[in-house]
Design a protein around this motif. Structure first.
Motif, PDB file in Angstrom:
ATOM      1  N   GLY A 166     135.776 -22.891  83.987  1.00  0.00           N
ATOM      2  CA  GLY A 166     136.009 -22.210  85.253  1.00  0.00           C
ATOM      3  C   GLY A 166     137.482 -22.140  85.576  1.00  0.00           C
ATOM      4  N   VAL A 167     137.817 -21.284  86.531  1.00  0.00           N
ATOM      5  CA  VAL A 167     139.191 -21.160  87.015  1.00  0.00           C
ATOM      6  C   VAL A 167     139.175 -21.007  88.528  1.00  0.00           C
ATOM      7  N   ASP A 193     138.474 -11.645  78.517  1.00  0.00           N
ATOM      8  CA  ASP A 193     137.128 -11.894  77.994  1.00  0.00           C
ATOM      9  C   ASP A 193     136.719 -13.344  78.221  1.00  0.00           C
ATOM     10  N   GLY A 194     137.676 -14.269  78.006  1.00  0.00           N
ATOM     11  CA  GLY A 194     137.382 -15.687  78.228  1.00  0.00           C
ATOM     12  C   GLY A 194     137.089 -15.996  79.683  1.00  0.00           C
ATOM     13  N   LEU A 195     137.852 -15.377  80.593  1.00  0.00           N
ATOM     14  CA  LEU A 195     137.574 -15.568  82.019  1.00  0.00           C
ATOM     15  C   LEU A 195     136.189 -15.048  82.370  1.00  0.00           C
ATOM     16  N   ASN A 196     135.823 -13.931  81.786  1.00  0.00           N
ATOM     17  CA  ASN A 196     134.539 -13.324  82.140  1.00  0.00           C
ATOM     18  C   ASN A 196     133.351 -14.053  81.529  1.00  0.00           C
ATOM     19  N   ARG A 197     133.633 -15.005  80.636  1.00  0.00           N
ATOM     20  CA  ARG A 197     132.572 -15.895  80.149  1.00  0.00           C
ATOM     21  C   ARG A 197     132.539 -17.201  80.947  1.00  0.00           C
ATOM     22  N   ALA A 198     133.572 -17.417  81.763  1.00  0.00           N
ATOM     23  CA  ALA A 198     133.670 -18.633  82.577  1.00  0.00           C
ATOM     24  C   ALA A 198     133.237 -18.328  84.007  1.00  0.00           C
ATOM     25  N   GLU A 205     138.845 -12.769  99.904  1.00  0.00           N
ATOM     26  CA  GLU A 205     138.537 -11.403  99.486  1.00  0.00           C
ATOM     27  C   GLU A 205     139.739 -10.671  98.877  1.00  0.00           C
ATOM     28  N   PRO A 206     140.964 -10.800  99.429  1.00  0.00           N
ATOM     29  CA  PRO A 206     142.089 -10.114  98.790  1.00  0.00           C
ATOM     30  C   PRO A 206     142.298 -10.558  97.341  1.00  0.00           C
ATOM     31  N   THR A 207     142.141 -11.858  97.082  1.00  0.00           N
ATOM     32  CA  THR A 207     142.291 -12.363  95.716  1.00  0.00           C
ATOM     33  C   THR A 207     141.169 -11.839  94.828  1.00  0.00           C
ATOM     34  N   ARG A 208     139.969 -11.812  95.353  1.00  0.00           N
ATOM     35  CA  ARG A 208     138.843 -11.261  94.578  1.00  0.00           C
ATOM     36  C   ARG A 208     139.096  -9.799  94.236  1.00  0.00           C
ATOM     37  N   GLU A 209     139.546  -9.035  95.208  1.00  0.00           N
ATOM     38  CA  GLU A 209     139.775  -7.605  94.977  1.00  0.00           C
ATOM     39  C   GLU A 209     140.848  -7.386  93.907  1.00  0.00           C
ATOM     40  N   GLY A 215     140.157  -6.224  86.053  1.00  0.00           N
ATOM     41  CA  GLY A 215     139.163  -6.430  85.008  1.00  0.00           C
ATOM     42  C   GLY A 215     138.574  -7.814  84.918  1.00  0.00           C
ATOM     43  N   VAL A 216     138.860  -8.665  85.908  1.00  0.00           N
ATOM     44  CA  VAL A 216     138.342 -10.032  85.915  1.00  0.00           C
ATOM     45  C   VAL A 216     137.167 -10.111  86.885  1.00  0.00           C
ATOM     46  N   ASP A 217     136.009 -10.483  86.382  1.00  0.00           N
ATOM     47  CA  ASP A 217     134.826 -10.622  87.238  1.00  0.00           C
ATOM     48  C   ASP A 217     134.913 -11.914  88.030  1.00  0.00           C
ATOM     49  N   VAL A 218     134.720 -11.829  89.353  1.00  0.00           N
ATOM     50  CA  VAL A 218     134.765 -13.009  90.216  1.00  0.00           C
ATOM     51  C   VAL A 218     133.343 -13.436  90.548  1.00  0.00           C
ATOM     52  N   ASP A 219     133.072 -14.716  90.330  1.00  0.00           N
ATOM     53  CA  ASP A 219     131.724 -15.249  90.527  1.00  0.00           C
ATOM     54  C   ASP A 219     131.526 -15.887  91.898  1.00  0.00           C
ATOM     55  N   VAL A 220     132.576 -16.515  92.438  1.00  0.00           N
ATOM     56  CA  VAL A 220     132.423 -17.225  93.705  1.00  0.00           C
ATOM     57  C   VAL A 220     133.648 -17.033  94.588  1.00  0.00           C
TER      58      VAL A 220
END
Length: 238
Positions: A166-167, A193-198, A205-209, A215-220
């Motif tokens: 995780g990050v 790719d590694g981030l998107n597997r983690a 919300e600004p950081t998520r956006e 291209g980085v998927d945010v999970d939480v």
């Protein structure tokens, strides 16, 4: 044991973050993506309301003889606590720890008021534009610049090699500096790719956006914009 990367500045914030992640049963990987370069400037003293947006800003003004001329507002409990620890009185602390939250907090008092915003060179326009739109006379003082430290990027290698569980991204700039460090190593695609597997956590919300636009998927995203809440959310998802 999962490895959790985080990007806090290399001071007591990194130390406390590592301790907290360890207390959650994860392995911390500290990779500071922000270094502070003070400008030497201080906020104006004639504003009706002065806004400090970070603990770093609070610590910098504490090293000077600056005294606010009117009310003092803070974004976030850590900022307020840092100010109060050195003798300042915080008059305003919005319940929502964000620029938009402070705009809502000050909206009724903004028309015709002189408002000083003291922060880094990467402050969001949401705060200054929102206060201007509400009728305030806004002046901004840049207290410090945020730069990427030399040598940052161990976490990008770990991500590319699939070694991160995780990050914890604590600002849009940490996302941008992470990817710039990956670029320096020729690992941008592999690191993403590694981030998107983690499990990727963003503090608000600004950081998520920003992350998702790159291209980085945010999970939480935690309910409160604090590092401990962010780390807990990432570990809980893991």
């Amino acid at each position: 044991m999962s490895t959790i990367a985080f990007f806090r500045p290399a001071d007591d914030r990194a130390e406390s973050a590592a301790e907290f992640i360890g207390s959650l049963g994860a392995e911390p990987l500290s990779d500071p993506m922000l270094a502070v370069e003070p400008t030497g400037d201080t906020p104006r003293t004639d504003a009706a309301i002065t806004i400090l947006t970070s603990k770093t800003g609070a610590e910098l003004v504490a090293e000077t003889d600056w005294t606010p001329g009117g009310e003092l507002a803070a974004i976030g409990t850590p900022t307020a606590e840092a100010l109060e620890a050195v003798g300042y009185t915080v008059d305003r602390l919005p319940s929502e720890f964000s620029s938009s939250g402070l705009v809502s907090e000050l909206g009724a008092d903004a028309p015709g008021a002189s408002i000083e915003v003291a922060r880094s060179d990467h402050g969001s326009d949401v705060l200054t534009d929102g206060l201007n739109d509400a009728g305030a006379y806004v002046h901004e003082t840049v207290l410090y610049r945020l730069v990427r430290p030399d040598g940052a990027g161990a976490s990008t290698v770990a991500a590319a090699e699939g070694d991160l569980g995780g990050v914890c991204f604590t600002s849009s700039l940490t996302v941008e500096h992470f990817l710039a460090a990956a670029d320096d190593r020729g690992l941008r695609r592999e690191a993403i790719d590694g981030l998107n597997r983690a499990v990727v956590g963003a503090i608000g919300e600004p950081t998520r956006e920003t992350a998702e636009a790159l291209g980085v998927d945010v999970d939480v995203v935690p309910e409160t914009a604090q590092f401990d809440a962010l780390a807990e959310a990432v570990v809980d998802r893991l």
